[in-house]
Design a protein around this motif. Structure first.
Motif, PDB file in Angstrom:
ATOM      1  N   PHE A  34       0.843  -1.202   0.000  1.00 21.89           N
ATOM      2  CA  PHE A  34       0.000   0.000   0.000  1.00 21.89           C
ATOM      3  C   PHE A  34       0.871   1.243   0.000  1.00 21.89           C
ATOM      4  O   PHE A  34       1.940   1.270   0.609  1.00 21.89           O
ATOM      5  N   ALA A  35       0.390   2.284  -0.668  1.00 21.11           N
ATOM      6  CA  ALA A  35       1.091   3.560  -0.723  1.00 21.11           C
ATOM      7  C   ALA A  35       0.051   4.656  -0.917  1.00 21.11           C
ATOM      8  O   ALA A  35      -1.117   4.371  -1.219  1.00 21.11           O
ATOM      9  N   SER A  36       0.462   5.889  -0.744  1.00 23.16           N
ATOM     10  CA  SER A  36      -0.403   7.030  -1.034  1.00 23.16           C
ATOM     11  C   SER A  36       0.417   8.059  -1.802  1.00 23.16           C
ATOM     12  O   SER A  36       1.651   8.013  -1.772  1.00 23.16           O
ATOM     13  N   PRO A  37      -0.248   8.961  -2.520  1.00 24.68           N
ATOM     14  CA  PRO A  37       0.507   9.896  -3.353  1.00 24.68           C
ATOM     15  C   PRO A  37       1.599  10.663  -2.610  1.00 24.68           C
ATOM     16  O   PRO A  37       2.697  10.850  -3.122  1.00 24.68           O
ATOM     17  N   GLU A  38       1.317  11.096  -1.396  1.00 27.74           N
ATOM     18  CA  GLU A  38       2.289  11.877  -0.641  1.00 27.74           C
ATOM     19  C   GLU A  38       2.895  11.117   0.537  1.00 27.74           C
ATOM     20  O   GLU A  38       3.786  11.618   1.206  1.00 27.74           O
ATOM     21  N   GLY A  39       2.379   9.908   0.822  1.00 29.32           N
ATOM     22  CA  GLY A  39       2.809   9.176   2.004  1.00 29.32           C
ATOM     23  C   GLY A  39       2.150   9.755   3.246  1.00 29.32           C
ATOM     24  O   GLY A  39       1.483  10.781   3.196  1.00 29.32           O
ATOM     25  N   GLY A  40       2.295   9.065   4.365  1.00 35.99           N
ATOM     26  CA  GLY A  40       1.775   9.588   5.619  1.00 35.99           C
ATOM     27  C   GLY A  40       0.487   8.933   6.075  1.00 35.99           C
ATOM     28  O   GLY A  40       0.048   7.913   5.542  1.00 35.99           O
ATOM     29  N   ALA A  41      -0.134   9.537   7.076  1.00 41.25           N
ATOM     30  CA  ALA A  41      -1.345   9.007   7.696  1.00 41.25           C
ATOM     31  C   ALA A  41      -2.580   9.376   6.875  1.00 41.25           C
ATOM     32  O   ALA A  41      -2.617  10.412   6.219  1.00 41.25           O
ATOM     33  N   LEU A  42      -3.571   8.504   6.937  1.00 36.62           N
ATOM     34  CA  LEU A  42      -4.867   8.772   6.327  1.00 36.62           C
ATOM     35  C   LEU A  42      -5.920   7.876   6.961  1.00 36.62           C
ATOM     36  O   LEU A  42      -5.624   7.051   7.808  1.00 36.62           O
ATOM     37  N   ARG A  43      -7.164   8.041   6.538  1.00 34.36           N
ATOM     38  CA  ARG A  43      -8.287   7.310   7.111  1.00 34.36           C
ATOM     39  C   ARG A  43      -9.172   6.827   5.969  1.00 34.36           C
ATOM     40  O   ARG A  43      -9.380   7.531   4.999  1.00 34.36           O
ATOM     41  N   SER A  44      -9.706   5.617   6.110  1.00 34.29           N
ATOM     42  CA  SER A  44     -10.599   5.066   5.083  1.00 34.29           C
ATOM     43  C   SER A  44     -11.985   5.700   5.196  1.00 34.29           C
ATOM     44  O   SER A  44     -12.294   6.372   6.186  1.00 34.29           O
ATOM     45  N   ALA A  45     -12.827   5.455   4.220  1.00 36.57           N
ATOM     46  CA  ALA A  45     -14.205   5.948   4.255  1.00 36.57           C
ATOM     47  C   ALA A  45     -14.943   5.416   5.470  1.00 36.57           C
ATOM     48  O   ALA A  45     -15.803   6.096   6.035  1.00 36.57           O
ATOM     49  N   ALA A  46     -14.616   4.211   5.902  1.00 35.97           N
ATOM     50  CA  ALA A  46     -15.256   3.611   7.070  1.00 35.97           C
ATOM     51  C   ALA A  46     -14.674   4.131   8.379  1.00 35.97           C
ATOM     52  O   ALA A  46     -15.158   3.790   9.450  1.00 35.97           O
ATOM     53  N   GLY A  47     -13.629   4.953   8.302  1.00 39.81           N
ATOM     54  CA  GLY A  47     -13.017   5.518   9.487  1.00 39.81           C
ATOM     55  C   GLY A  47     -11.806   4.762  10.007  1.00 39.81           C
ATOM     56  O   GLY A  47     -11.264   5.101  11.051  1.00 39.81           O
ATOM     57  N   LEU A  48     -11.370   3.742   9.292  1.00 38.65           N
ATOM     58  CA  LEU A  48     -10.195   2.979   9.712  1.00 38.65           C
ATOM     59  C   LEU A  48      -8.959   3.857   9.597  1.00 38.65           C
ATOM     60  O   LEU A  48      -8.615   4.310   8.504  1.00 38.65           O
ATOM     61  N   PRO A  49      -8.272   4.117  10.708  1.00 39.49           N
ATOM     62  CA  PRO A  49      -7.074   4.956  10.627  1.00 39.49           C
ATOM     63  C   PRO A  49      -5.867   4.156  10.140  1.00 39.49           C
ATOM     64  O   PRO A  49      -5.651   3.025  10.553  1.00 39.49           O
ATOM     65  N   ILE A  50      -5.122   4.746   9.242  1.00 39.51           N
ATOM     66  CA  ILE A  50      -3.872   4.173   8.751  1.00 39.51           C
ATOM     67  C   ILE A  50      -2.775   5.103   9.266  1.00 39.51           C
ATOM     68  O   ILE A  50      -2.714   6.276   8.893  1.00 39.51           O
ATOM     69  N   ALA A  51      -1.923   4.596  10.156  1.00 39.16           N
ATOM     70  CA  ALA A  51      -0.926   5.436  10.814  1.00 39.16           C
ATOM     71  C   ALA A  51       0.106   5.993   9.846  1.00 39.16           C
ATOM     72  O   ALA A  51       0.556   7.125   9.997  1.00 39.16           O
TER      73      ALA A  51
END
Length: 187
Positions: A34-51
């Motif tokens: 898994f990755a994100s465009p900028e990296g870092g923390a985010l949260r899913s639509a269901a509210g699951l936090p990704i540190a």
């Protein structure tokens, strides 16, 4: 099996990638990252936090999946566009589901291939540079045309099958995902 990189954004639609990530790894041994465009923390639509997520960098090979989510409807991410173009140029298969198809449209990857998305007009509405309308296929299942895979939001099963097959999974074996998930809807 080739590596699969799933790109997620804040508010990503977790149900769209659940069959791919969960069944793909657990039952088919898919190497999923898994990755994100900028990296870092985010949260899913269901509210699951990704540190923490890794910053997305174009892989040399494999399959890159862009998961949908409201962040992708807010406009083009230049960073994501450049990385998708680079991954495609290096030979990776690029896949998008729901709002993830917008990222492919922004990157110019839908102009010359058959593709689908959430509805006719969705890509036109959210990706001003999109000009692939004549190749749009209005269907409820995923569409694969060469190195591009697209799917509307309610097609996570057929999307998972196409992605896993593109990564080198046996199509007959991975097709069981659709069969398993469809059983609850039969008579």
């Amino acid at each position: 099996m080739l590596p699969i990189t799933i790109v997620i954004t804040d508010g990503f639609s977790d149900w769209e990638i659940a069959p791919l990530s969960g069944l793909g790894r657990a039952f088919f041994g898919a190497p999923i990252h898994f990755a994100s465009p900028e990296g870092g923390a985010l949260r899913s639509a269901a509210g699951l936090p990704i540190a923490d997520t890794a910053r997305f960098q174009a892989p040399d090979r494999g399959v890159v999946v862009v998961c949908g989510g409201p962040a992708l409807e807010q406009g083009e991410s230049v960073v994501l566009t450049r990385q998708l173009q680079a991954a495609h140029a290096q030979g990776s298969v690029i896949a998008g589901i729901c709002g993830g198809t917008l990222a492919l449209a922004h990157a110019g990857l839908l102009q010359h291939v058959q593709h689908t998305s959430n509805a006719p007009g969705y890509l036109d509405q959210h990706a001003p540079a999109y000009s692939g309308t004549v190749r749009y296929v209005d269907q409820p299942q995923a569409v694969r045309d060469g190195a591009i895979i697209t799917a509307p939001a309610p097609a996570p099963a057929s999307f998972a099958v196409e992605v896993l097959a593109a990564a080198g999974g046996d199509r007959t074996a991975v097709s069981v995902i659709q069969q398993l998930l469809a059983r609850e809807h039969l008579g």
